[in-house]
Design an enzyme around this catalytic site. Structure first.
Site, PDB file in Angstrom:
ATOM      1  N   LYS A 131      10.386  28.430 -26.926  1.00  0.00           N
ATOM      2  CA  LYS A 131       9.846  29.562 -26.169  1.00  0.00           C
ATOM      3  C   LYS A 131      10.552  30.879 -26.539  1.00  0.00           C
ATOM      4  CE  LYS A 131       8.325  26.680 -22.268  1.00  0.00           C
ATOM      5  NZ  LYS A 131       8.317  26.551 -20.773  1.00  0.00           N
TER       6      LYS A 131
ATOM      7  N   TYR B 284      -1.835  27.011 -20.904  1.00  0.00           N
ATOM      8  CA  TYR B 284      -1.264  26.606 -19.617  1.00  0.00           C
ATOM      9  C   TYR B 284      -2.324  26.581 -18.502  1.00  0.00           C
ATOM     10  CZ  TYR B 284       3.697  26.313 -20.937  1.00  0.00           C
ATOM     11  OH  TYR B 284       4.905  25.932 -21.463  1.00  0.00           O
TER      12      TYR B 284
ATOM     13  N   ASN C 152      12.910  28.679 -19.936  1.00  0.00           N
ATOM     14  CA  ASN C 152      13.581  27.382 -20.085  1.00  0.00           C
ATOM     15  C   ASN C 152      13.522  26.808 -21.508  1.00  0.00           C
ATOM     16  OD1 ASN C 152      10.926  26.601 -19.999  1.00  0.00           O
ATOM     17  ND2 ASN C 152      11.122  25.269 -18.221  1.00  0.00           N
TER      18      ASN C 152
ATOM     19  N   HIS D 236       9.030  23.870 -24.608  1.00  0.00           N
ATOM     20  CA  HIS D 236       7.921  23.115 -24.022  1.00  0.00           C
ATOM     21  C   HIS D 236       7.772  21.830 -24.815  1.00  0.00           C
ATOM     22  CE1 HIS D 236       3.861  21.894 -22.857  1.00  0.00           C
ATOM     23  NE2 HIS D 236       3.689  21.655 -24.136  1.00  0.00           N
TER      24      HIS D 236
ATOM     25  N   GLU E 215      -2.846  19.406 -27.448  1.00  0.00           N
ATOM     26  CA  GLU E 215      -1.978  20.545 -27.736  1.00  0.00           C
ATOM     27  C   GLU E 215      -1.750  20.727 -29.241  1.00  0.00           C
ATOM     28  OE1 GLU E 215       0.481  20.368 -23.498  1.00  0.00           O
ATOM     29  OE2 GLU E 215       1.567  20.049 -25.371  1.00  0.00           O
TER      30      GLU E 215
HETATM   31  P1  ATP Z   1       6.576  22.723 -20.160  1.00  0.00           P
HETATM   32  O1  ATP Z   1       5.145  22.382 -19.774  1.00  0.00           O
HETATM   33  O2  ATP Z   1       6.794  24.186 -20.442  1.00  0.00           O
HETATM   34  O3  ATP Z   1       7.105  21.802 -21.202  1.00  0.00           O
HETATM   35  P2  ATP Z   1       7.504  21.165 -17.978  1.00  0.00           P
HETATM   36  O4  ATP Z   1       6.467  20.175 -18.410  1.00  0.00           O
HETATM   37  O5  ATP Z   1       8.913  20.679 -17.867  1.00  0.00           O
HETATM   38  O6  ATP Z   1       7.516  22.433 -18.909  1.00  0.00           O
HETATM   39  P3  ATP Z   1       5.610  22.079 -16.022  1.00  0.00           P
HETATM   40  O7  ATP Z   1       5.569  21.525 -14.629  1.00  0.00           O
HETATM   41  O8  ATP Z   1       4.566  21.676 -16.984  1.00  0.00           O
HETATM   42  O9  ATP Z   1       7.084  21.794 -16.595  1.00  0.00           O
HETATM   43  O10 ATP Z   1       5.619  23.674 -15.864  1.00  0.00           O
HETATM   44  C1  ATP Z   1       5.318  24.506 -16.988  1.00  0.00           C
HETATM   45  C2  ATP Z   1       6.257  25.675 -16.986  1.00  0.00           C
HETATM   46  O11 ATP Z   1       6.027  26.474 -15.841  1.00  0.00           O
HETATM   47  C3  ATP Z   1       7.736  25.298 -16.929  1.00  0.00           C
HETATM   48  O12 ATP Z   1       8.300  25.091 -18.189  1.00  0.00           O
HETATM   49  C4  ATP Z   1       8.349  26.485 -16.235  1.00  0.00           C
HETATM   50  O13 ATP Z   1       8.697  27.509 -17.161  1.00  0.00           O
HETATM   51  C5  ATP Z   1       7.250  26.967 -15.336  1.00  0.00           C
HETATM   52  N1  ATP Z   1       7.463  26.437 -13.987  1.00  0.00           N
HETATM   53  C6  ATP Z   1       7.253  25.192 -13.537  1.00  0.00           C
HETATM   54  N2  ATP Z   1       7.556  25.057 -12.252  1.00  0.00           N
HETATM   55  C7  ATP Z   1       7.972  26.274 -11.851  1.00  0.00           C
HETATM   56  C8  ATP Z   1       8.440  26.818 -10.623  1.00  0.00           C
HETATM   57  N3  ATP Z   1       8.529  26.073  -9.530  1.00  0.00           N
HETATM   58  N4  ATP Z   1       8.789  28.119 -10.613  1.00  0.00           N
HETATM   59  C9  ATP Z   1       8.688  28.886 -11.700  1.00  0.00           C
HETATM   60  N5  ATP Z   1       8.262  28.438 -12.914  1.00  0.00           N
HETATM   61  C10 ATP Z   1       7.913  27.155 -12.977  1.00  0.00           C
HETATM   62 MG    MG Z   2       4.443  20.670 -18.775  1.00  0.00          MG
END
Ligand code: ATP
Ligand code: MG
Length: 137
Positions: free
Chosen positions: A9, A49, A112, A115, A126
């Site tokens: 990211k 997303y 974070n 992804h 994807e």
């Molecule tokens: P990614 O899909 O980016 O790999 P992930 O699968 O660990 O991450 P997801 O639940 O898919 O987590 O959420 C997608 C992204 O949205 C997260 O990477 C994070 O940056 C953001 N996100 C998720 N939950 C929260 C939250 N509670 N508050 C703020 N941002 C969030």
């Molecule tokens: Mg995810």
């Protein structure tokens, strides 16, 4: 053999840790079958997303993902989907296990670092979102 999609990211690209993150994949049995640095458009980030579009953090997430270039990669290996998720660590870096990518390189839940696809089914979708068949070698 499975394939999964990884995104380094904008925060991690800005920090200059592309090489360190790709090295972790290679050192843990994930071969880089394709990789490229790209700038996501607003539309692409919203589409990628789309699953989260009703969530309160959707707008911030899209804004963050277009804030700078990202590196998208296809990783291949045994149990690639799960292995990549293990290497990444928990979504919230504060909860990520020591030694994981998010524990070492991420600041907070919004920025974070990486992804990773969360299932084999989503990995396929994807990968096709970013790469044509001839780019995956
Ligand atoms: P990614 O899909 O980016 O790999 P992930 O699968 O660990 O991450 P997801 O639940 O898919 O987590 O959420 C997608 C992204 O949205 C997260 O990477 C994070 O940056 C953001 N996100 C998720 N939950 C929260 C939250 N509670 N508050 C703020 N941002 C969030
Ligand atoms: Mg995810």
């Amino acid at each position: 053999m499975e394939k999964t999609l990884s995104i380094i990211k904008p925060d991690a690209v800005k920090k200059g840790v592309i090489g360190q993150i790709l090295t972790r994949f290679e050192n843990n049995g994930l071969r880089i079958a394709a990789t490229k640095k790209i700038q996501l458009s607003q539309k692409e980030a919203e589409e990628f997303y789309a699953i989260h579009k009703e969530r309160p953090f959707f707008k911030d997430l899209v804004e963050f993902m277009v804030s700078g270039p990202v590196v998208v990669s296809v990783l291949e290996g045994e149990n690639a989907v799960l292995k990549n998720r293990e290497l990444m660590g928990a979504t919230n870096p504060k909860e990520a296990a020591p030694g994981t990518i998010r524990a070492d390189f991420a600041e907070n839940i919004d920025a974070n670092a990486v992804h990773g696809s969360d299932s084999l089914e989503n990995a396929k979708i994807e990968i096709e979102f970013f790469f044509s068949k001839t780019e995956i070698l």
